[in-house]
Motif scaffolding. Structure first.
Motif, PDB file in Angstrom:
ATOM      1  N   ASN A  55       0.845  -1.194   0.000  1.00 21.22           N
ATOM      2  CA  ASN A  55       0.000   0.000   0.000  1.00 21.22           C
ATOM      3  C   ASN A  55       0.879   1.242   0.000  1.00 21.22           C
ATOM      4  O   ASN A  55       1.799   1.343   0.804  1.00 21.22           O
ATOM      5  N   SER A  56       0.559   2.154  -0.878  1.00 21.88           N
ATOM      6  CA  SER A  56       1.376   3.368  -0.909  1.00 21.88           C
ATOM      7  C   SER A  56       1.015   4.310   0.226  1.00 21.88           C
ATOM      8  O   SER A  56       1.703   5.298   0.459  1.00 21.88           O
ATOM      9  N   GLY A  57      -0.078   4.002   0.920  1.00 17.41           N
ATOM     10  CA  GLY A  57      -0.492   4.806   2.060  1.00 17.41           C
ATOM     11  C   GLY A  57      -1.766   4.210   2.611  1.00 17.41           C
ATOM     12  O   GLY A  57      -2.350   3.313   1.998  1.00 17.41           O
ATOM     13  N   PRO A  58      -2.200   4.701   3.761  1.00 19.52           N
ATOM     14  CA  PRO A  58      -3.402   4.128   4.352  1.00 19.52           C
ATOM     15  C   PRO A  58      -4.642   4.367   3.490  1.00 19.52           C
ATOM     16  O   PRO A  58      -4.782   5.427   2.868  1.00 19.52           O
ATOM     17  N   HIS A 116      -8.135  -2.798  -8.021  1.00 21.77           N
ATOM     18  CA  HIS A 116      -7.171  -2.814  -9.126  1.00 21.77           C
ATOM     19  C   HIS A 116      -7.450  -4.031  -9.995  1.00 21.77           C
ATOM     20  O   HIS A 116      -7.162  -5.163  -9.613  1.00 21.77           O
ATOM     21  N   VAL A 133     -11.405   7.761 -10.161  1.00 22.16           N
ATOM     22  CA  VAL A 133     -10.141   7.934  -9.434  1.00 22.16           C
ATOM     23  C   VAL A 133      -9.459   9.265  -9.728  1.00 22.16           C
ATOM     24  O   VAL A 133      -8.475   9.603  -9.063  1.00 22.16           O
ATOM     25  N   SER A 134      -9.960   9.986 -10.708  1.00 20.33           N
ATOM     26  CA  SER A 134      -9.337  11.289 -10.941  1.00 20.33           C
ATOM     27  C   SER A 134      -9.748  12.279  -9.859  1.00 20.33           C
ATOM     28  O   SER A 134      -9.091  13.297  -9.658  1.00 20.33           O
ATOM     29  N   CYS A 135     -10.841  11.985  -9.173  1.00 20.13           N
ATOM     30  CA  CYS A 135     -11.264  12.849  -8.064  1.00 20.13           C
ATOM     31  C   CYS A 135     -11.050  12.159  -6.713  1.00 20.13           C
ATOM     32  O   CYS A 135     -10.528  12.755  -5.783  1.00 20.13           O
ATOM     33  N   VAL A 164      -9.104  10.024  -4.687  1.00 16.95           N
ATOM     34  CA  VAL A 164      -7.765   9.435  -4.678  1.00 16.95           C
ATOM     35  C   VAL A 164      -7.556   8.658  -3.380  1.00 16.95           C
ATOM     36  O   VAL A 164      -7.670   9.213  -2.288  1.00 16.95           O
ATOM     37  N   HIS A 222      -5.401   5.771  -0.874  1.00 19.21           N
ATOM     38  CA  HIS A 222      -4.071   5.557  -0.296  1.00 19.21           C
ATOM     39  C   HIS A 222      -3.452   6.856   0.210  1.00 19.21           C
ATOM     40  O   HIS A 222      -2.240   7.026   0.189  1.00 19.21           O
ATOM     41  N   LYS A 223      -4.292   7.795   0.591  1.00 15.48           N
ATOM     42  CA  LYS A 223      -3.752   9.009   1.194  1.00 15.48           C
ATOM     43  C   LYS A 223      -4.276   9.163   2.616  1.00 15.48           C
ATOM     44  O   LYS A 223      -4.090  10.200   3.237  1.00 15.48           O
ATOM     45  N   GLN A 229     -10.293  22.755  -7.237  1.00 14.22           N
ATOM     46  CA  GLN A 229      -9.855  22.621  -8.635  1.00 14.22           C
ATOM     47  C   GLN A 229     -10.661  21.575  -9.392  1.00 14.22           C
ATOM     48  O   GLN A 229     -10.852  21.694 -10.592  1.00 14.22           O
ATOM     49  N   HIS A 230     -11.127  20.560  -8.674  1.00 13.87           N
ATOM     50  CA  HIS A 230     -11.929  19.546  -9.340  1.00 13.87           C
ATOM     51  C   HIS A 230     -13.197  20.164  -9.927  1.00 13.87           C
ATOM     52  O   HIS A 230     -13.653  19.765 -10.986  1.00 13.87           O
ATOM     53  N   ARG A 271     -12.495  23.106 -12.760  1.00 15.63           N
ATOM     54  CA  ARG A 271     -12.089  22.644 -14.093  1.00 15.63           C
ATOM     55  C   ARG A 271     -13.190  22.944 -15.102  1.00 15.63           C
ATOM     56  O   ARG A 271     -12.934  23.259 -16.252  1.00 15.63           O
TER      57      ARG A 271
END
Lengths: 441, 284
Positions: free
Chosen positions: A57-60, A76, A113-115, A117, A119-120, A131-132, A135
């Protein structure tokens, strides 16, 4: 005596082939390096054999997705034609989630997943940066038709229009007559004497549980507005907020009141009441109802002959309904608007009250998070409002007093939601519990 | 390696690249839609660059193993190892958005931090210890030969004592000379005070740390022994001083190279984990 120490003497001491022998330090270092690399590889292998992928995991994960912490393939998935690479596709998200479209005319639909995100370690994945939204909303265009809303909204503090309901000069369309100014005057006649009404006497957020001061004792019927509990004010319900001061009396011979219900129900109640009354008071079946819609009282000296019970009851009902429905300053019309015409039984049509549960059609608001404020701190016009049609909603500048740069948060998602929740499917998802914990639809 | 003026270009280039990477990170972190991420294109660029430099730094070991390779001077490689290794840490921090991430990346970050810290420690030691060695151990020898030379010194000391006691001749061809006056007392003192300190055991060697102690010992001997024994005492003192300096050299050498026992193994572990991280990150 000085000890002789020539270069030749020193050179003689050194073994000429010393460098050919393995160096102990280098050997130890090499072994340590191999050992450390092996340990690292062993860690990876053991985790792989146990099928535990959490280490990668890149993050929780966010709180809501924590259940999938060890199941990477839950989100995934292999895209078409890929044998190695995995992607988080919208299909994987929509297997569990409902992601209703924002608007039919939107120019493009971003991937989930563009909004959102992962694993943070975010607690709420919907907590997005402005910004979301900007746009598109910084210079909004639509796929078809004409633009119905402000084209440029980029920042609540500066570039955001006044709330639509106030901008258009709209009036409150509720079909109820209410004068806030009168209700807030001192010394109003209350159920048990003079009272000073306050906002909370009638308006409360859904989480409040205290008894209503002007309601029917022990019978709270005021349901919370069905959004977020406590975020919005309870609906105004006669039994909770009005009955204490505005009882629906219909006959001076009784303290009973007609139910606050449809005219059919009221008529049925009146018929039952007068049937019982006629049976209990046969001597009262003479006399005419008083003109003018006042409450009637049978008189002992009335010389008119006794009417047949059915005829007497019909006359009583008609008199009561005249009082209730057709007297402008009393009865139902004191608060309600009567529509033109009547049904076959002569009963009137009472206009639906239509008190808006929410004023912001495209935004949310939470009264709980503003509970430290007095009501009139924001609803400044409430105390002076005499007309039901007055829109008492505070304007955007009232919000900006606190929600400004460096103050309370002012991001788009504080008030707005991207997904159109009115289009959500019913809460009957596709998974069994076993499928959910295995994280495979 | 001594950090001198020849490092200026490396220092300038590394700091310059780090500053450029840092400046580029600001708008990326400020305006990217979802904030900085190791998986974004910019984040990947930092990661690839940082990993590349990390691998380059690790290749120094291979370069040293094969000195005949015509791939630049070892000195140049070592300079690159120091400065580009530091730059790689900066780039990897930017790649990881200054966060530890999950278990694997947390371990990798801790390894990287320890490797960088041990490397800096090593560089600092290399600025200090060689000079210290020159001043404190002018009689130094090749490190790998310290034990061998110490053995020779021990034998030489025993031989001196045998000469003093009339047991051996100074030269093989000659007959032993008569024992000098006070030789019995000298022999007793030698075996009590000096011989144990010339032993092979580390605990014995460590006793030779202080030149003052050594000088005080032999001054005391000179007061206890007759003048005829003073020449032999002088020779023994010189021999013991040389032995002491070799022990000082051994100790300084351990400091000078001991940090590599942290730096190198952890670097190898980091390379293994980096490979796994890269494969998994690209797959997912």
């Amino acid at each position: 005596m000085a000890r002789p120490r020539t270069t030749k003497d020193l050179a003689k001491r050194i073994e000429l082939d010393y460098y050919r022998r393995p160096d102990r330090w280098r050997r130890w270092r090499r072994n340590a390096a191999l050992g450390a690399a092996s340990l690292a590889a062993l860690w990876l292998v053991i985790a792989g054999l146990r099928g535990d992928q959490r280490m990668y995991n890149s993050g929780p994960l966010s709180v809501r997705h924590a259940v999938f912490g060890a199941q990477c393939e839950a989100c995934h998935v292999k895209p078409e034609g890929s044998r190695f690479f995995l992607r988080t596709t919208d299909k994987a998200c929509l297997a569990c989630h409902d992601g209703p479209t924002h608007h039919d005319s939107q120019v493009f639909t971003p991937e989930c997943v563009s909004c959102h995100v992962e694993h943070k370690g975010h607690v709420v994945l919907a907590d997005l940066s402005d910004q979301h939204c900007t746009r598109c909303h910084d210079d909004l265009t639509v796929k078809q038709g004409s633009l119905q809303i402000e084209a440029r909204v980029s920042n609540f503090g500066v570039v955001h229009p006044e709330f639509a309901i106030l901008r258009s000069g709209a009036r409150d369309s509720a079909q109820v007559k209410l004068n806030h100014e009168v209700h807030l005057k001192a010394g109003l006649r209350g159920p048990n004497g003079p009272v000073q009404m306050v906002c909370g006497g009638c308006h409360r957020a859904g989480s409040a549980r205290a008894a209503w001061p002007y309601g029917q004792p022990g019978a709270s019927t005021s349901a919370p507005v069905p959004y977020v509990r406590g975020a919005y004010m309870n609906r105004i319900v006669y039994a909770d907020q009005c009955v204490g001061c505005h009882p629906l009396g219909f006959d001076a011979r009784t303290t009973q009141a007609v139910p606050h219900d449809k005219p059919e129900v009221v008529r049925a109640f009146l018929r039952l009441f007068y049937l019982d009354y006629a049976a209990a008071h046969p001597d009262d079946l003479h006399g005419e109802p008083e003109d003018g819609g006042g409450l009637r009282r049978g008189r002992d000296d009335d010389e008119t002959p006794a009417a047949p019970p059915e005829q007497w009851i019909a006359a009583q009902i008609e008199a009561a309904e005249t009082l209730l429905y057709r007297t402008k300053s009393k009865g139902c019309q004191y608060c309600h608007v009567m529509e033109d015409g009547s049904d076959a039984g002569g009963l009137p049509h009472v206009a639906a009250t239509g008190i808006p549960a929410r004023w912001f059609a495209h935004a949310t608001f939470d009264h709980r998070t503003h509970r430290e404020l007095r009501c009139v701190a924001c609803h400044e016009k409430a105390a002076a409002s005499r007309d039901t049609a007055d829109v008492l909603l505070p304007g955007i500048n009232s919000c900006r007093k606190c929600h400004e740069a460096g103050g309370a948060r002012m991001s788009c998602v504080e008030c707005h939601r991207y997904h159109d929740k009115t289009r959500e499917r019913d809460p009957n998802g596709p998974l069994t519990i076993e499928q959910l914990v295995r994280a495979r639809p | 390696m001594l950090i001198d003026a020849s490092h200026k270009k490396w220092l300038g280039a590394s700091v310059g690249l780090a500053v450029v990477a840092g400046i580029a990170y600001v708008p990326y972190a400020r305006w990217s839609l979802n904030g900085p991420s190791g998986g974004s294109w910019s984040g990947l660029a930092y990661g690839v660059a940082g990993t590349g430099l990390l691998v380059y730094a690790a290749l120094l070991g291979a370069r040293k193993k094969v000195p005949t390779w015509r791939v630049g001077r070892a000195q140049t490689w070592l300079k690159g190892h120091i400065w580009l290794g530091l730059l790689s840490a900066v780039l990897i921090l930017l790649h990881g958005r200054f966060a530890l991430g999950g278990a694997l990346t947390t371990v990798m970050m801790l390894l990287l931090g320890t490797i960088v810290a041990s490397g800096i420690f090593g560089v600092v030691l290399q600025q200090i210890l060689p000079r210290t060695m020159t001043s404190q151990a002018p009689l130094e020898t090749i490190f790998e030969q310290i034990d061998h030379v110490s053995t020779q010194l021990r034998a030489e000391a025993d031989h001196l004592m045998a000469i003093a006691c009339g047991e051996e001749a100074r030269e093989r061809k000659h007959a032993p000379e008569p024992a000098i006056e006070g030789s019995d007392r000298l022999k007793e003192l030698y075996h009590r005070d000096v011989r144990p300190l010339l032993g092979k055991e580390p605990a014995q060697r460590r006793a030779w740390v202080s030149a003052k102690q050594r000088a005080a010992l032999f001054t005391q001997w000179r007061t206890l022994l007759p003048a005829a024994a003073h020449d032999i005492v002088g020779e023994l003192e010189a021999l013991c001083e040389e032995h002491r300096q070799l022990e000082v050299q051994r100790r300084l050498h351990h400091w000078l190279h001991g940090w590599l026992f942290v730096h190198v193994p952890l670097s190898m572990a980091l390379l293994v984990l980096t490979l796994a991280h890269a494969v998994i990150a690209l797959r997912y």
